[in-house]
Design an enzyme around this catalytic site. Structure first.
Site, PDB file in Angstrom:
ATOM      1  N   ASP A  71      44.919  38.073  34.167  1.00  0.00           N
ATOM      2  CA  ASP A  71      44.948  38.850  32.919  1.00  0.00           C
ATOM      3  C   ASP A  71      43.551  39.016  32.328  1.00  0.00           C
ATOM      4  OD1 ASP A  71      47.553  39.681  32.653  1.00  0.00           O
ATOM      5  OD2 ASP A  71      48.211  37.781  31.807  1.00  0.00           O
ATOM      6  N   GLU A 148      57.368  24.043  29.027  1.00  0.00           N
ATOM      7  CA  GLU A 148      55.936  23.748  29.038  1.00  0.00           C
ATOM      8  C   GLU A 148      55.123  24.564  28.035  1.00  0.00           C
ATOM      9  OE1 GLU A 148      55.096  26.228  33.158  1.00  0.00           O
ATOM     10  OE2 GLU A 148      55.194  24.053  33.178  1.00  0.00           O
ATOM     11  N   CYS A 378      32.925  39.643  50.812  1.00  0.00           N
ATOM     12  CA  CYS A 378      32.996  38.193  50.970  1.00  0.00           C
ATOM     13  C   CYS A 378      33.415  37.838  52.398  1.00  0.00           C
ATOM     14  CB  CYS A 378      33.890  37.593  49.905  1.00  0.00           C
ATOM     15  SG  CYS A 378      33.449  35.891  49.552  1.00  0.00           S
ATOM     16  N   LEU A 379      34.677  37.473  52.647  1.00  0.00           N
ATOM     17  CA  LEU A 379      35.098  37.234  54.022  1.00  0.00           C
ATOM     18  C   LEU A 379      34.825  38.482  54.858  1.00  0.00           C
ATOM     19  CD1 LEU A 379      36.493  35.454  56.147  1.00  0.00           C
ATOM     20  CD2 LEU A 379      38.664  36.430  55.423  1.00  0.00           C
ATOM     21  N   HIS A 514      31.737  39.517  45.117  1.00  0.00           N
ATOM     22  CA  HIS A 514      32.934  40.334  44.849  1.00  0.00           C
ATOM     23  C   HIS A 514      32.609  41.408  43.805  1.00  0.00           C
ATOM     24  CE1 HIS A 514      36.055  37.901  46.879  1.00  0.00           C
ATOM     25  NE2 HIS A 514      35.205  36.914  46.677  1.00  0.00           N
ATOM     26  N   GLU A 516      34.266  43.863  42.959  1.00  0.00           N
ATOM     27  CA  GLU A 516      35.457  44.367  42.240  1.00  0.00           C
ATOM     28  C   GLU A 516      35.614  43.742  40.851  1.00  0.00           C
ATOM     29  OE1 GLU A 516      35.456  42.438  44.914  1.00  0.00           O
ATOM     30  OE2 GLU A 516      37.207  41.133  45.080  1.00  0.00           O
TER      31      GLU A 516
HETATM   32  N1  GLN Z   1      36.751  31.909  53.061  1.00  0.00           N
HETATM   33  C1  GLN Z   1      35.421  32.358  52.881  1.00  0.00           C
HETATM   34  C2  GLN Z   1      34.550  31.308  52.192  1.00  0.00           C
HETATM   35  O1  GLN Z   1      35.003  30.397  51.635  1.00  0.00           O
HETATM   36  C3  GLN Z   1      35.395  33.655  52.098  1.00  0.00           C
HETATM   37  C4  GLN Z   1      35.913  33.533  50.718  1.00  0.00           C
HETATM   38  C5  GLN Z   1      36.189  34.855  50.080  1.00  0.00           C
HETATM   39  O2  GLN Z   1      36.342  35.863  50.759  1.00  0.00           O
HETATM   40  N2  GLN Z   1      36.331  34.875  48.770  1.00  0.00           N
HETATM   41  O3  GLN Z   1      33.373  31.358  52.192  1.00  0.00           O
END
Ligand code: GLN
Length: 544
Positions: A71, A148, A378-379, A514, A516
């Site tokens: 959020d 909770e 990232c990945l 990232h 995004e």
């Molecule tokens: N798994 C990979 C790492 O830890 C990439 C993480 C991701 O894409 N946010 O570095």
């Protein structure tokens, strides 16, 4: 002093409380008010960092490196505010603080209890996070009646009393279902939900009623009568085909007027032209493209919330309808490349765990060798490096130590010592706790002049957010560069590779951060705009 709006939910979850809160934030901003937004989450996890994206959706990362509820992404996108660690509290975090104080002896021998110690901690956390805004919107996760959430409800009830009627306002979001067999809407669940809320001492000032159909006048009056809310404060939150229509929808029903009157604020009329332009652009695209989204949690759209929004924003700013074609990375491993054939671009987003990684590497190979625009996040950058090492450099066994700890060619690896945002040396190893051992939050990245990455951004330094453990292994830097991989972005100290790209490819760019998380509907994001433009060009090239 700030005024506070507390937003609770009733009947069922997933009614879009975050988006409704963020939209209210946006319209109050459009009236010239400064706002801040806080999310209180009643679950016990200290933060959502370790929660499965399947269950909880995306983990949103703030500039200061907090792993928070998705959020907060809506808050940043709708209200263009920078959320912080202090914008999101869970039960776990509140208890962690109270228990630490108890151990230090701060409670001077008192018996530590939910009321007043936990509730005081919640109240103090809220009051300490106002950022001096004119209006602070505080959203409480979950639904009224959850065991909770009780301490949070009690804390905001007390705050309502302590702040006084002209400083605190309560909004309750409920569902008004349409029963097809009877051909009518039903107000009973709303009545019950407000009854539950009033039984814990909270009288809502405004009801936001989610419904598929407009609520007829007499039903609105009925809800008002049974809930002790004035009829014009029973607002219908109709289903819309795009979330960026919601600020205008709520404004048309006078929601912002009710708020400013209640708080006795003299402010100009709302200027919602930004939102009207966004909706206009979304509804009248001039082009369309299909982007293949190769991931593991593809069926669960909340798992990639910010990324989907970033593509919508790029669509707004390039007048393009961006269709996301979900491709399960597992299926690429056993069913071949057919799924990638007719796409205009390919994206590999962030991800964790080894499942589907070989499929992602195949998708990268397809994009690279077929000149299809590729964006790796990232990945998605790590698999691009692995693919290049294996198939161009010839290191057939290249891998990340995340997926094969014994790989003889660890082109992506864990860096055990590294500098955190403040320049302190942090140590991490394979066995460290999963919570809190990642490179997190915004860091400066230097872009190499003249590269596609730098041209896309149009500047030479950027500030983007990270969330990962593994890094490009610099022992392979020279070999990969000599084989043609272009390093287009590095960390300030030149120690970490942050962006890579290819020079002999129309658009192949990957980043370790990232992007995004920083894309906004009003401004868009340069990297996504550039990627969508590359996809448009590729599509045109195909049809010529
Ligand atoms: N798994 C990979 C790492 O830890 C990439 C993480 C991701 O894409 N946010 O570095």
């Amino acid at each position: 002093m700030s005024r506070f709006i507390f937003i609770t939910g009733g009947v069922v979850s997933s009614l879009g409380k975050g988006i409704a809160s963020a939209s209210l934030g946006a319209i109050l901003q459009a009236r010239g008010l400064s706002i801040n937004m806080i999310k209180l989450d009643p679950y016990i996890n200290v933060d959502p960092g370790t929660m499965s994206p399947f269950q909880h959706g995306e983990v949103f990362v703030t500039e200061d490196g907090a792993e928070t509820d998705l959020d907060l992404g809506h808050y940043e996108r709708f209200a263009s505010i920078a959320c912080k660690q202090s914008s999101n509290f869970t039960t776990g975090r509140i208890y962690e603080k109270v228990i630490a104080k108890e151990r230090r002896g701060d409670y001077l021998g008192a018996t530590v209890q939910v009321i007043p110690h936990i509730t005081d901690e919640i109240k103090n956390s809220v009051l300490a996070s106002t950022n001096d805004a004119d209006i602070v919107l505080v959203e409480i996760g979950g639904t009224v009646g959850d065991i909770e959430s009780l301490p949070f409800m009690e804390a905001i009830r007390q705050l309502g009393v302590e702040l006084g009627h002209d400083k605190a306002l309560f909004i309750h979001l409920t569902l008004v279902p349409y029963i097809a067999a009877a051909g009518e809407i039903k107000t009973k669940p709303t009545q019950h939900s407000v009854k539950e809320l009033r039984s814990i001492g909270i009288q809502p000032d405004i009801l936001l009623c989610r419904s598929e159909h407009p609520i007829p006048e007499d039903e609105r009056k009925k809800i008002a009568l049974f809930t002790n809310v004035s009829p014009d404060s029973v607002i219908s939150a109709l289903d819309v085909d795009h979330i960026y229509k919601i600020p205008r929808e709520l404004h048309e029903q006078g929601l912002d007027d009710i708020v400013v009157k209640k708080f006795n604020l003299e402010v100009p009329a709302a200027d919602l032209s930004d939102w009207d332009n966004i909706v206009d652009s979304l509804q009248n695209p001039k082009h369309s493209i299909d982007i293949g989204f190769v991931g593991k949690y593809i069926e669960h759209t909340d798992a990639y919330k910010s990324l989907n929004e970033a593509f919508a924003h790029a669509g707004i700013h390039t007048h393009t309808q961006v269709n996301i074609v979900k491709i399960d990375s597992d299926s690429l491993e056993d069913q071949g490349m057919e799924a990638l054939l007719n796409l205009d671009a390919i994206l590999v987003p962030g991800g964790f765990g080894s499942r589907g990684v070989e499929g992602k590497i195949k998708a990268v190979n397809y994009a690279r060798t077929n000149n299809v625009p590729y964006l790796g996040i990232c990945l998605g950058m790590q698999v691009a490096v692995i693919e290049y090492a294996r198939n161009v450099l010839g290191l057939k066994k290249a891998h990340s130590t995340e997926f094969n700890p014994k790989t003889p060619e660890p082109v992506i690896a864990l860096i055990t010592e590294w500098k955190d945002r403040e320049g302190n040396i942090e140590v991490r190893d394979e066995d460290a706790d999963l919570g809190g051992t990642m490179r997190l939050g915004a860091q400066t990245c230097k872009l190499v002049p003249g590269t596609k990455s730098q041209k896309a951004y149009g500047v030479e330094t950027i500030y983007e957010r990270h969330r990962h453990r593994f890094e490009f292994n610099n022992n392979y830097l020279d070999a990969l560069q000599n084989a043609g991989l272009v390093i287009s972005g590095v960390s300030v100290d030149n120690e970490l590779v942050e962006m890579v790209e290819l020079s002999d490819h129309p658009w192949f760019v990957a980043c370790q951060f990232h992007p995004e998380f920083t894309s906004r509907p009003r401004e868009g994001h340069p990297l996504f705009n550039s990627f969508v433009n590359a996809a448009l060009k590729y599509k045109q090239g195909k049809s010529n």
